[in-house]
Design an enzyme around this catalytic site. Structure first.
Site, PDB file in Angstrom:
ATOM      1  N   HIS A   9      34.524 -59.741  22.126  1.00  0.00           N
ATOM      2  CA  HIS A   9      33.608 -59.702  20.990  1.00  0.00           C
ATOM      3  C   HIS A   9      33.170 -61.106  20.581  1.00  0.00           C
ATOM      4  O   HIS A   9      33.876 -62.099  20.797  1.00  0.00           O
ATOM      5  CB  HIS A   9      34.245 -58.993  19.790  1.00  0.00           C
ATOM      6  CG  HIS A   9      35.463 -59.697  19.259  1.00  0.00           C
ATOM      7  ND1 HIS A   9      35.394 -60.806  18.447  1.00  0.00           N
ATOM      8  CD2 HIS A   9      36.783 -59.423  19.413  1.00  0.00           C
ATOM      9  CE1 HIS A   9      36.612 -61.208  18.135  1.00  0.00           C
ATOM     10  NE2 HIS A   9      37.477 -60.381  18.714  1.00  0.00           N
ATOM     11  N   ARG A  60      34.192 -55.312  15.174  1.00  0.00           N
ATOM     12  CA  ARG A  60      33.714 -56.528  15.823  1.00  0.00           C
ATOM     13  C   ARG A  60      33.443 -56.284  17.310  1.00  0.00           C
ATOM     14  O   ARG A  60      32.515 -56.878  17.874  1.00  0.00           O
ATOM     15  CB  ARG A  60      34.693 -57.686  15.617  1.00  0.00           C
ATOM     16  CG  ARG A  60      36.116 -57.471  16.109  1.00  0.00           C
ATOM     17  CD  ARG A  60      37.009 -58.575  15.552  1.00  0.00           C
ATOM     18  NE  ARG A  60      38.392 -58.542  16.035  1.00  0.00           N
ATOM     19  CZ  ARG A  60      39.361 -57.832  15.514  1.00  0.00           C
ATOM     20  NH1 ARG A  60      39.121 -57.029  14.473  1.00  0.00           N
ATOM     21  NH2 ARG A  60      40.593 -57.907  15.993  1.00  0.00           N
ATOM     22  N   GLU A  87      42.644 -55.118  19.832  1.00  0.00           N
ATOM     23  CA  GLU A  87      43.302 -56.407  19.996  1.00  0.00           C
ATOM     24  C   GLU A  87      44.817 -56.222  19.939  1.00  0.00           C
ATOM     25  O   GLU A  87      45.319 -55.221  19.411  1.00  0.00           O
ATOM     26  CB  GLU A  87      42.836 -57.359  18.888  1.00  0.00           C
ATOM     27  CG  GLU A  87      43.498 -58.721  18.837  1.00  0.00           C
ATOM     28  CD  GLU A  87      43.352 -59.541  20.103  1.00  0.00           C
ATOM     29  OE1 GLU A  87      43.853 -59.105  21.150  1.00  0.00           O
ATOM     30  OE2 GLU A  87      42.752 -60.626  20.037  1.00  0.00           O
ATOM     31  N   HIS A 182      38.629 -57.187  23.092  1.00  0.00           N
ATOM     32  CA  HIS A 182      39.239 -58.318  22.389  1.00  0.00           C
ATOM     33  C   HIS A 182      39.939 -59.252  23.368  1.00  0.00           C
ATOM     34  O   HIS A 182      40.258 -58.861  24.500  1.00  0.00           O
ATOM     35  CB  HIS A 182      40.220 -57.791  21.349  1.00  0.00           C
ATOM     36  CG  HIS A 182      39.605 -56.791  20.433  1.00  0.00           C
ATOM     37  ND1 HIS A 182      39.115 -57.113  19.193  1.00  0.00           N
ATOM     38  CD2 HIS A 182      39.356 -55.458  20.596  1.00  0.00           C
ATOM     39  CE1 HIS A 182      38.608 -56.037  18.632  1.00  0.00           C
ATOM     40  NE2 HIS A 182      38.743 -55.017  19.462  1.00  0.00           N
TER      41      HIS A 182
END
Length: 228
Positions: A9, A60, A87, A182
């Site tokens: 991202h 994100r 993430e 991520h």
């Protein structure tokens, strides 16, 4: 020959403020939006056409995927969101400024938490206000699957089933796949794809908003890897 594109991202608001983010659902910064759009422009320039898209359940990454696909005129392709691409969960460190954490715990300890393959950060309990166990998007998960904190090893263990059950079969069917996720979930996936050692994976960096493109043969051996 199938292609897999990985995009970390774009810069998030907490990347900008130097905070541990993990599973906290923060937005992209203005720079992050531009990075995501530029990723899409690069993909359009190289003429890659996708069949499927995957992302996490954090905005994100979702927004990065959408900005990128819009720029390359492929916003219409099938899209799948999954917590397995989230993430790495930074446990009780989430929300803390990285510099202040280093001042409190020491540079060496924070470096170990951030970079060690198999050392866990301080954990959150399930009843902690910041626990993902309180988040509706994870309500259908077995509570035992919701972490209080993760290292890269644990992150890899949750990413592998997605690769084996969803992504690898599509690549074997000669479909092109894009994943917007991520830094650590993509590092874990890269480790598996490239068979990177536990020691060497610590040196792999995933730049925000930069597409990484893999070409595979019909047995999922990596033929090439490029960065756009």
């Amino acid at each position: 020959m199938a292609k897999l594109v990985l995009i970390r991202h774009g810069q998030s608001e907490w990347n900008l403020s130097n905070q541990f983010t993990g599973w906290v659902d923060v937005d992209l910064s203005e720079k992050g939006v531009e990075q995501a759009k530029n990723a899409g422009k690069a993909l359009k320039e190289h003429g890659i056409e996708f069949d499927y898209a995957y992302t996490s359940v954090l905005k994100r990454a979702i927004k990065t995927l959408h900005y990128a696909l819009e720029e390359c005129d492929q916003l219409w392709i099938p899209e799948y969101k999954t917590w397995r691409l989230n993430e790495r969960h930074y446990g009780a460190l989430q929300g803390h400024n990285k510099k202040k954490a280093a001042e409190k715990y020491g540079d060496e300890q924070v470096h170990i938490w951030r970079r060690s393959y198999d050392v866990l950060p301080p954990l959150l309990s399930a009843d902690d206000e910041g626990s993902a166990a309180q988040d509706r998007r994870y309500a259908n998960l077995d509570p035992r699957a919701i972490p209080g904190g993760e290292n890269l090893k644990v992150t890899l263990e949750r990413v592998i089933p997605l690769w084996q059950d969803e992504i690898a079969p599509k690549l074997l069917d000669n479909k092109n796949v894009i994943i917007a996720a991520h830094g650590n979930s993509l590092r874990a996936l890269s480790k598996y794809i490239e068979d990177i050692s536990d020691e060497d994976i610590m040196n792999l960096e995933m730049a925000t908003g930069q597409p990484v493109v893999y070409d595979f043969d019909d047995k999922l051996n990596v033929l090439s890897k490029e960065k756009y």
